[in-house]
Every structure is written in structure tokens, then in C-alpha cells.
Enzyme design. Structure first.
Site, PDB file in Angstrom:
ATOM      1  N   ARG A  28       0.859  -1.178   0.000  1.00  0.00           N
ATOM      2  CA  ARG A  28       0.000   0.000   0.000  1.00  0.00           C
ATOM      3  C   ARG A  28       0.901   1.236   0.000  1.00  0.00           C
ATOM      4  O   ARG A  28       2.034   1.184   0.482  1.00  0.00           O
ATOM      5  CB  ARG A  28      -0.896   0.027   1.240  1.00  0.00           C
ATOM      6  CG  ARG A  28      -1.872  -1.146   1.364  1.00  0.00           C
ATOM      7  CD  ARG A  28      -2.677  -1.019   2.650  1.00  0.00           C
ATOM      8  NE  ARG A  28      -3.674  -2.067   2.789  1.00  0.00           N
ATOM      9  CZ  ARG A  28      -3.470  -3.205   3.463  1.00  0.00           C
ATOM     10  NH1 ARG A  28      -2.311  -3.412   4.069  1.00  0.00           N
ATOM     11  NH2 ARG A  28      -4.417  -4.118   3.553  1.00  0.00           N
ATOM     12  N   LYS A  47      -2.708  -2.181   7.879  1.00  0.00           N
ATOM     13  CA  LYS A  47      -3.932  -1.681   8.501  1.00  0.00           C
ATOM     14  C   LYS A  47      -4.159  -2.352   9.850  1.00  0.00           C
ATOM     15  O   LYS A  47      -3.911  -3.539  10.017  1.00  0.00           O
ATOM     16  CB  LYS A  47      -5.131  -1.943   7.578  1.00  0.00           C
ATOM     17  CG  LYS A  47      -5.166  -1.041   6.349  1.00  0.00           C
ATOM     18  CD  LYS A  47      -6.445  -1.259   5.566  1.00  0.00           C
ATOM     19  CE  LYS A  47      -6.544  -0.291   4.384  1.00  0.00           C
ATOM     20  NZ  LYS A  47      -7.796  -0.483   3.618  1.00  0.00           N
ATOM     21  N   HIS A  58      -2.269   2.179  -6.184  1.00  0.00           N
ATOM     22  CA  HIS A  58      -3.056   0.944  -6.087  1.00  0.00           C
ATOM     23  C   HIS A  58      -2.944   0.118  -7.367  1.00  0.00           C
ATOM     24  O   HIS A  58      -3.085  -1.110  -7.324  1.00  0.00           O
ATOM     25  CB  HIS A  58      -4.527   1.258  -5.796  1.00  0.00           C
ATOM     26  CG  HIS A  58      -5.346   0.019  -5.570  1.00  0.00           C
ATOM     27  ND1 HIS A  58      -5.242  -0.727  -4.422  1.00  0.00           N
ATOM     28  CD2 HIS A  58      -6.239  -0.623  -6.354  1.00  0.00           C
ATOM     29  CE1 HIS A  58      -6.063  -1.764  -4.504  1.00  0.00           C
ATOM     30  NE2 HIS A  58      -6.672  -1.726  -5.667  1.00  0.00           N
ATOM     31  N   ARG A  83      -0.138  -2.226  -6.857  1.00  0.00           N
ATOM     32  CA  ARG A  83      -0.538  -3.281  -5.911  1.00  0.00           C
ATOM     33  C   ARG A  83      -1.448  -4.291  -6.602  1.00  0.00           C
ATOM     34  O   ARG A  83      -1.315  -5.502  -6.414  1.00  0.00           O
ATOM     35  CB  ARG A  83      -1.231  -2.636  -4.713  1.00  0.00           C
ATOM     36  CG  ARG A  83      -1.688  -3.584  -3.618  1.00  0.00           C
ATOM     37  CD  ARG A  83      -2.081  -2.755  -2.402  1.00  0.00           C
ATOM     38  NE  ARG A  83      -3.004  -3.416  -1.510  1.00  0.00           N
ATOM     39  CZ  ARG A  83      -2.653  -4.214  -0.518  1.00  0.00           C
ATOM     40  NH1 ARG A  83      -1.379  -4.490  -0.312  1.00  0.00           N
ATOM     41  NH2 ARG A  83      -3.559  -4.755   0.286  1.00  0.00           N
ATOM     42  N   HIS A 137      -4.587  -8.880   3.606  1.00  0.00           N
ATOM     43  CA  HIS A 137      -6.044  -8.846   3.712  1.00  0.00           C
ATOM     44  C   HIS A 137      -6.514  -9.731   4.862  1.00  0.00           C
ATOM     45  O   HIS A 137      -6.050 -10.872   5.001  1.00  0.00           O
ATOM     46  CB  HIS A 137      -6.690  -9.340   2.420  1.00  0.00           C
ATOM     47  CG  HIS A 137      -6.638  -8.342   1.305  1.00  0.00           C
ATOM     48  ND1 HIS A 137      -6.815  -8.679  -0.012  1.00  0.00           N
ATOM     49  CD2 HIS A 137      -6.420  -7.003   1.322  1.00  0.00           C
ATOM     50  CE1 HIS A 137      -6.714  -7.602  -0.762  1.00  0.00           C
ATOM     51  NE2 HIS A 137      -6.476  -6.574   0.023  1.00  0.00           N
ATOM     52  N   TYR A 182     -11.273  -8.081  -5.942  1.00  0.00           N
ATOM     53  CA  TYR A 182     -10.632  -7.177  -6.883  1.00  0.00           C
ATOM     54  C   TYR A 182      -9.508  -7.803  -7.702  1.00  0.00           C
ATOM     55  O   TYR A 182      -8.887  -7.141  -8.519  1.00  0.00           O
ATOM     56  CB  TYR A 182     -10.131  -5.917  -6.167  1.00  0.00           C
ATOM     57  CG  TYR A 182      -8.777  -6.020  -5.531  1.00  0.00           C
ATOM     58  CD1 TYR A 182      -7.647  -5.526  -6.189  1.00  0.00           C
ATOM     59  CD2 TYR A 182      -8.617  -6.573  -4.274  1.00  0.00           C
ATOM     60  CE1 TYR A 182      -6.398  -5.592  -5.605  1.00  0.00           C
ATOM     61  CE2 TYR A 182      -7.381  -6.637  -3.684  1.00  0.00           C
ATOM     62  CZ  TYR A 182      -6.272  -6.155  -4.346  1.00  0.00           C
ATOM     63  OH  TYR A 182      -5.038  -6.224  -3.748  1.00  0.00           O
TER      64      TYR A 182
END
Length: 295
Positions: free
Chosen positions: A150, A174, A239, A242, A265, A274
């Protein structure tokens, strides 16, 4: 208490978001979307917060879609407008929230298209501008694509997070979740050259203006967008790199669970939503795996 001027209110709202610890990327998006909203309203003669009504919001969204913006982009802008107006209402700056209950356009679940591997290589090698920041920008692009980082993870990377000999990165993603991500021998050589040129203390990616400052998320967006434009590849973003990392990994046979772990994730469903699994990959997997495929 009323906060009448729309532009003044937007500045106060973004300052509030910053005080709440929202990420730099979030602040950039909110500021951009709300500035566009304010610009539209000003063109309609609306400069005071009390003059914003439901119809003006709806027409703003229609005007965005009318010039070809994606539904997902319009929905994001509506989310910014809703957050802004709700904040004004809760603090008594306006008497009521005109966006309450307003729904945006239905978005499809289309998967973003990855850049081909050949074009990705061109972007990495030919995209960065020749000049004093070439080595830094080349490494930045190679590392973001090579490890699927990211943008916030790339700018937050420190030399202490890198095991050069083992070719591993320690990434805090995250939710402060830590993961370890490998990188290739090409990135290893670029890192070694960069360490020799700048030293290996503190932030890996520093501003060209002041070597003591860490590169910002906004600057990374500009670097990558500019690199894409140079090669006629418009709309390239952090992105995109990525996404290309993940798609190319899948196309070359990496298990989805491995890609999920590398991306950081929480849920494999997030990865599935995605990642573009190509028709060729599906056919190849079928031909290799199904016992009756060739008989």
C-alpha cells in the site's frame, strides 16, 4: 451557532478529521471531493452552508456522472459530502442535514483492470524521470510492485524494517497488523545502491526538497501518475501497482491464500473481489486439474 461560508466550513471539517487521526490519503480525498463540491455550488451562486439543499446535492452528483465519472467515484464524493454535512448538523452549524438518507448511484462490482506485465515493466524502467530523484523513484515503483505494498506502507518503510540478505520486509499494515513480505533480487540491488547513496538510517524514501523529511502519500501519487502519463498510460496510481502485483502473481500460479497473506487482507473475500483471474488462467487450471479435460 452558524458557520456560513462553505469553504471556511470545509477547512474546519478537514482540520477536525486530521485531529481524529485520519490518514493523509483520506484527508487528501476528502479535501479534493469537497473542494469540487464547493466549486460546483459556487457556480450555482451558493456560497453559504445554509443554502445547501437536497436538490443541489442531487444535481451535483448528476453533473459528475454526466461528464463520464464512474459511479464508484460519484459514490465516494457523496460519502464525503454526507460526512461534511452531518458534521455541520451535529455541531449546530446548520439547522438540518440535507443529505440525510440520500442514496448514491448503485455501483457495480467491476474489477479494476490490471496493466499487462509488459507495460508494467515499461512503467517501472522508463517511467521515472531522469534526474536527481531517478534512483529513489525507480526503487519506489519497483518495491511497490515487487511486494504489493500500500502507498502508506511504502512511505512508512524504515531501513530497520528491511532484511537485505534475507530479502524480506517487515510491514505494519492496517490495524497495526504486522506481516513479512519478500522482495526480488532486482529490488535487492536497487536497495543496496540506494543505501550506499543515502545511508541506511531512518526512512527509506525521503523528500527531494529536504532529505530529513519522509516522502508523503500525495507525492507518491504524483510520481506514479506522472510516470504513467510519460508513457501514455493514464490513471496509473499506487493501487494500480498493488493490483498488478496480485494479478500477475495469480496469473503465474500463486495460490489465492498466499496472495491474501502477501497483501495483508483479513478476509480472502477481499482478495477475491478485486483480483482479476483471467479466462486463460481458468482454462489452463481446468486443463491441468480436471481428470476428464483431455480425454
Amino acid at each position: 451557532m452558524l458557520m456560513e461560508n462553505i469553504e471556511e466550513a470545509i477547512r474546519a471539517f478537514t482540520a477536525y478529521l486530521k485531529s481524529r487521526g485520519r490518514s493523509e490519503n483520506t484527508l487528501i480525498n476528502y479535501a479534493s471531493d469537497l473542494e469540487q463540491f464547493a466549486g460546483y455550488l459556487k457556480g450555482q451562486g451558493i456560497t453559504k452552508t445554509a443554502e445547501i439543499d437536497r436538490d443541489s446535492i442531487r444535481i451535483f452528483l448528476s453533473s459528475i456522472l454526466g461528464v463520464g465519472s464512474k459511479k464508484s467515484s460519484a459514490s465516494r464524493k457523496l460519502s464525503a459530502v454526507r460526512g461534511f454535512l452531518k458534521w455541520l448538523s451535529l455541531r449546530g452549524y446548520i439547522q438540518s442535514d440535507p443529505a440525510e438518507g440520500l442514496k448514491g448511484p448503485k455501483t457495480d462490482n467491476s474489477i479494476p483492470k490490471a496493466v499487462s506485465y509488459e507495460d508494467t515493466v515499461r512503467l517501472l524502467t522508463e517511467g521515472p524521470d531522469e534526474g536527481k530523484n531517478f534512483m529513489r523513484d525507480r526503487l519506489l515503483l519497483e518495491l511497490m510492485y515487487g511486494s504489493g505494498l500500500r502507498v502508506s506502507e511504502a512511505v512508512g518503510l524504515n531501513w530497520d524494517d528491511i532484511e537485505l540478505d534475507e530479502r524480506m520486509l517487515r510491514i505494519v499494515g492496517k490495524g497495526s497488523k504486522e506481516r513479512h513480505v519478500p522482495f526480488g533480487s532486482g529490488v535487492q540491488r536497487l536497495l543496496e545502491d540506494w543505501a550506499a547513496a543515502t545511508g541506511s538510517d531512518g526512512a527509506v524514501f525521503k523528500s527531494g526538497k529536504c532529505n530529513a523529511d519522509r516522502l508523503t502519500v500525495r507525492t507518491v501519487h504524483r510520481i506514479i501518475l506522472k510516470a504513467g502519463k510519460k508513457l501514455g498510460m493514464y490513471g496509473i496510481s499506487p493501487h494500480t501497482l498493488r493490483h498488478c502485483f496480485a494479478t500477475h502473481m495469480l496469473e503465474h500460479g500463486a495460490p489465492l491464500r498466499v496472495v491474501q497473506e502477501l497483501l495483508g487482507h483479513e478476509s480472502i473475500a477481499t482478495t477475491q473481489k478485486y483480483l482479476l483471474i483471467t479466462t486463460e488462467q481458468i482454462k489452463k487450471s481446468y486443463m491441468q486439474a480436471h481428470p476428464r479435460a483431455n480425454g
